[in-house]
Enzyme design. Sequence first.
Site, PDB file in Angstrom:
ATOM      1  N   CYS A 113      -2.639   6.106 -19.209  1.00  0.00           N
ATOM      2  CA  CYS A 113      -3.455   6.698 -18.135  1.00  0.00           C
ATOM      3  C   CYS A 113      -3.307   8.213 -18.035  1.00  0.00           C
ATOM      4  O   CYS A 113      -4.214   8.905 -17.585  1.00  0.00           O
ATOM      5  CB  CYS A 113      -3.113   6.061 -16.796  1.00  0.00           C
ATOM      6  SG  CYS A 113      -3.556   4.327 -16.752  1.00  0.00           S
ATOM      7  N   HIS A 258      -6.613  10.821 -11.646  1.00  0.00           N
ATOM      8  CA  HIS A 258      -6.843   9.635 -12.465  1.00  0.00           C
ATOM      9  C   HIS A 258      -7.357   8.531 -11.546  1.00  0.00           C
ATOM     10  O   HIS A 258      -6.812   8.320 -10.455  1.00  0.00           O
ATOM     11  CB  HIS A 258      -5.526   9.212 -13.129  1.00  0.00           C
ATOM     12  CG  HIS A 258      -5.572   7.834 -13.708  1.00  0.00           C
ATOM     13  ND1 HIS A 258      -6.556   7.440 -14.580  1.00  0.00           N
ATOM     14  CD2 HIS A 258      -4.769   6.753 -13.522  1.00  0.00           C
ATOM     15  CE1 HIS A 258      -6.351   6.170 -14.911  1.00  0.00           C
ATOM     16  NE2 HIS A 258      -5.276   5.733 -14.289  1.00  0.00           N
ATOM     17  N   ASN A 288     -11.185   1.531 -13.636  1.00  0.00           N
ATOM     18  CA  ASN A 288     -10.117   2.360 -14.208  1.00  0.00           C
ATOM     19  C   ASN A 288     -10.264   2.355 -15.729  1.00  0.00           C
ATOM     20  O   ASN A 288      -9.980   1.352 -16.380  1.00  0.00           O
ATOM     21  CB  ASN A 288      -8.758   1.792 -13.779  1.00  0.00           C
ATOM     22  CG  ASN A 288      -7.574   2.543 -14.369  1.00  0.00           C
ATOM     23  OD1 ASN A 288      -7.712   3.238 -15.376  1.00  0.00           O
ATOM     24  ND2 ASN A 288      -6.414   2.385 -13.767  1.00  0.00           N
TER      25      ASN A 288
HETATM   26  C1  LIG Z   1      -3.369  -4.841  -8.327  1.00  0.00           C
HETATM   27  C2  LIG Z   1      -3.400  -4.621  -6.831  1.00  0.00           C
HETATM   28  C3  LIG Z   1      -4.820  -4.240  -6.410  1.00  0.00           C
HETATM   29  C4  LIG Z   1      -2.991  -5.878  -6.129  1.00  0.00           C
HETATM   30  O1  LIG Z   1      -3.023  -5.657  -4.743  1.00  0.00           O
HETATM   31  P1  LIG Z   1      -1.774  -6.084  -3.838  1.00  0.00           P
HETATM   32  O2  LIG Z   1      -2.160  -5.875  -2.453  1.00  0.00           O
HETATM   33  O3  LIG Z   1      -0.577  -5.393  -4.374  1.00  0.00           O
HETATM   34  O4  LIG Z   1      -1.742  -7.589  -4.127  1.00  0.00           O
HETATM   35  P2  LIG Z   1      -0.537  -8.443  -4.680  1.00  0.00           P
HETATM   36  O5  LIG Z   1      -0.247  -8.091  -6.084  1.00  0.00           O
HETATM   37  O6  LIG Z   1       0.575  -8.461  -3.673  1.00  0.00           O
HETATM   38  O7  LIG Z   1      -1.242  -9.805  -4.624  1.00  0.00           O
HETATM   39  C5  LIG Z   1      -1.651 -10.381  -3.387  1.00  0.00           C
HETATM   40  C6  LIG Z   1      -2.331 -11.663  -3.722  1.00  0.00           C
HETATM   41  O8  LIG Z   1      -3.616 -11.373  -4.283  1.00  0.00           O
HETATM   42  C7  LIG Z   1      -3.756 -12.092  -5.489  1.00  0.00           C
HETATM   43  N1  LIG Z   1      -4.635 -11.370  -6.405  1.00  0.00           N
HETATM   44  C8  LIG Z   1      -4.327 -10.509  -7.381  1.00  0.00           C
HETATM   45  N2  LIG Z   1      -5.447 -10.080  -7.983  1.00  0.00           N
HETATM   46  C9  LIG Z   1      -6.469 -10.691  -7.356  1.00  0.00           C
HETATM   47  C10 LIG Z   1      -7.866 -10.651  -7.525  1.00  0.00           C
HETATM   48  N3  LIG Z   1      -8.446  -9.906  -8.454  1.00  0.00           N
HETATM   49  N4  LIG Z   1      -8.603 -11.389  -6.691  1.00  0.00           N
HETATM   50  C11 LIG Z   1      -8.071 -12.140  -5.722  1.00  0.00           C
HETATM   51  N5  LIG Z   1      -6.741 -12.226  -5.525  1.00  0.00           N
HETATM   52  C12 LIG Z   1      -5.953 -11.499  -6.342  1.00  0.00           C
HETATM   53  C13 LIG Z   1      -2.353 -12.222  -6.027  1.00  0.00           C
HETATM   54  O9  LIG Z   1      -2.280 -13.299  -6.940  1.00  0.00           O
HETATM   55  C14 LIG Z   1      -1.588 -12.489  -4.759  1.00  0.00           C
HETATM   56  O10 LIG Z   1      -1.724 -13.840  -4.419  1.00  0.00           O
HETATM   57  P3  LIG Z   1      -0.452 -14.642  -3.834  1.00  0.00           P
HETATM   58  O11 LIG Z   1      -0.086 -13.907  -2.578  1.00  0.00           O
HETATM   59  O12 LIG Z   1      -1.030 -15.987  -3.606  1.00  0.00           O
HETATM   60  O13 LIG Z   1       0.587 -14.570  -4.883  1.00  0.00           O
HETATM   61  C15 LIG Z   1      -2.427  -3.518  -6.386  1.00  0.00           C
HETATM   62  O14 LIG Z   1      -1.099  -3.924  -6.603  1.00  0.00           O
HETATM   63  C16 LIG Z   1      -2.651  -2.228  -7.068  1.00  0.00           C
HETATM   64  O15 LIG Z   1      -3.672  -1.605  -6.878  1.00  0.00           O
HETATM   65  N6  LIG Z   1      -1.685  -1.767  -7.884  1.00  0.00           N
HETATM   66  C17 LIG Z   1      -1.836  -0.575  -8.642  1.00  0.00           C
HETATM   67  C18 LIG Z   1      -2.710  -0.906  -9.775  1.00  0.00           C
HETATM   68  C19 LIG Z   1      -3.153   0.298 -10.517  1.00  0.00           C
HETATM   69  O16 LIG Z   1      -3.570   1.250  -9.945  1.00  0.00           O
HETATM   70  N7  LIG Z   1      -3.058   0.221 -11.802  1.00  0.00           N
HETATM   71  C20 LIG Z   1      -3.474   1.233 -12.640  1.00  0.00           C
HETATM   72  C21 LIG Z   1      -2.409   2.245 -12.778  1.00  0.00           C
HETATM   73  S1  LIG Z   1      -2.849   3.339 -14.003  1.00  0.00           S
END
Ligand SMILES: CC(C)(COP(=O)(O)OP(=O)(O)OC[C@H]1O[C@@H](n2cnc3c(N)ncnc32)[C@H](O)[C@@H]1OP(=O)(O)O)[C@@H](O)C(=O)NCCC(=O)NCCS
Length: 331
Positions: A113, A258, A288
């Site tokens: 990234c 980013h 992304n």
């Molecule tokens: C990925 C992201 C959106 C997940 O959001 P979050 O609030 O952290 O959610 P969690 O990982 O705690 O997951 C919460 C629940 O949503 C679920 N979930 C994950 N992706 C999902 C999706 N696409 N749709 C529906 N539910 C989803 C998980 O399985 C979890 O379920 P559970 O509670 O039954 O286990 C978040 O962690 C994030 O944005 N992280 C940074 C990612 C990023 O920017 N990456 C690029 C970096 S370069």
Amino acid sequence: MPRSRFLGTGFAVPDRVVTNDELSKLMHTSDEWIRTRTGIQERRWVREGETGADLAFRATGRALDAAGIGPGDLDAIVYATSTPDHFAPGNGVFLQRRLGIGTIPAIDIRTQCSGFVYALSVADAWIRCGQYRRILVVGAEVQSTGMDVTTRGRNTAVIFADGAGAAVLGPSQDERQGILAFDLHSEGAYAEKLWVDSPGSMYHPRVSLQHLAEGRHFLDMDGKEVFRHAVARMPESVRAVLAAVGHSTADLSLLVPHQANLRISEMMQRELGLRDDQVYNNIQRYGNTTAATIPIALDECVRAGRVREGDLIVLTAFGSGFMWGSAAIRW
Ligand SMILES: CC(C)(COP(=O)(O)OP(=O)(O)OC[C@H]1O[C@@H](n2cnc3c(N)ncnc32)[C@H](O)[C@@H]1OP(=O)(O)O)[C@@H](O)C(=O)NCCC(=O)NCCS
């Protein structure tokens, strides 16, 4: 030593639009979940046979046109990607071949990234030391072919997407104008928090049926951990690069972050105390695209007139590695 400045920018994305509703048919997710957690409304994925080098070629054409030069005027290519068309060689040479240009150096930068910021730092160093004059810097990715588009992979499949951005850099005539400073970091302690395990040369064979069955060839992310570090590291890096050039956030014309996740950008904006007009986001439309997000966003800003001569611009990125960094530019 001359500074390096941007002579032209361009971007290209696949024409295939993938909506949140379309993903909801492949996995347990919803438009509402994706919008509220990531800000993404739609993204672009390649069609079968369309490659990262294809996207980079199209983006390069626009950047060269904007710079008013042809491929033959380039002295070097610095190509940032974490998703090369092949394991080896890198995509720089495939782009070079498509551009039909002789034997100029073409290197790949693999810092995910933060790839475009790192690639800029290499091009900038080459220009400043006088080694090369006109350098093409590319950030291009095809993430969609490495996504697990089932419920198992939903935390990455809804975020990552495909696209390419390019910029032509050259020496500045005015020493006050151009790239002013970089702030670059990495922290290998978190290498497995956002990674693709296989294929890898530590395995023999590099990829096996077992790897495929276990999904180890898919991008794997600990979303919470990435989030936690991203919202701390990017603002820290923006402040550091501004301090290095004797400025503060109040002087900033535009921050181009980013496009990891809209929530990350919004938290960073609040943390830095920036107004809406000081931060550019387009993740809503493209998702992304890893190393491509910054050059795509930058080109949109340039063409929309949001970047003007004399403006103080900061580019900042955080991602897999973990690696992060920023560039301060006097446009
Ligand atoms: C990925 C992201 C959106 C997940 O959001 P979050 O609030 O952290 O959610 P969690 O990982 O705690 O997951 C919460 C629940 O949503 C679920 N979930 C994950 N992706 C999902 C999706 N696409 N749709 C529906 N539910 C989803 C998980 O399985 C979890 O379920 P559970 O509670 O039954 O286990 C978040 O962690 C994030 O944005 N992280 C940074 C990612 C990023 O920017 N990456 C690029 C970096 S370069």
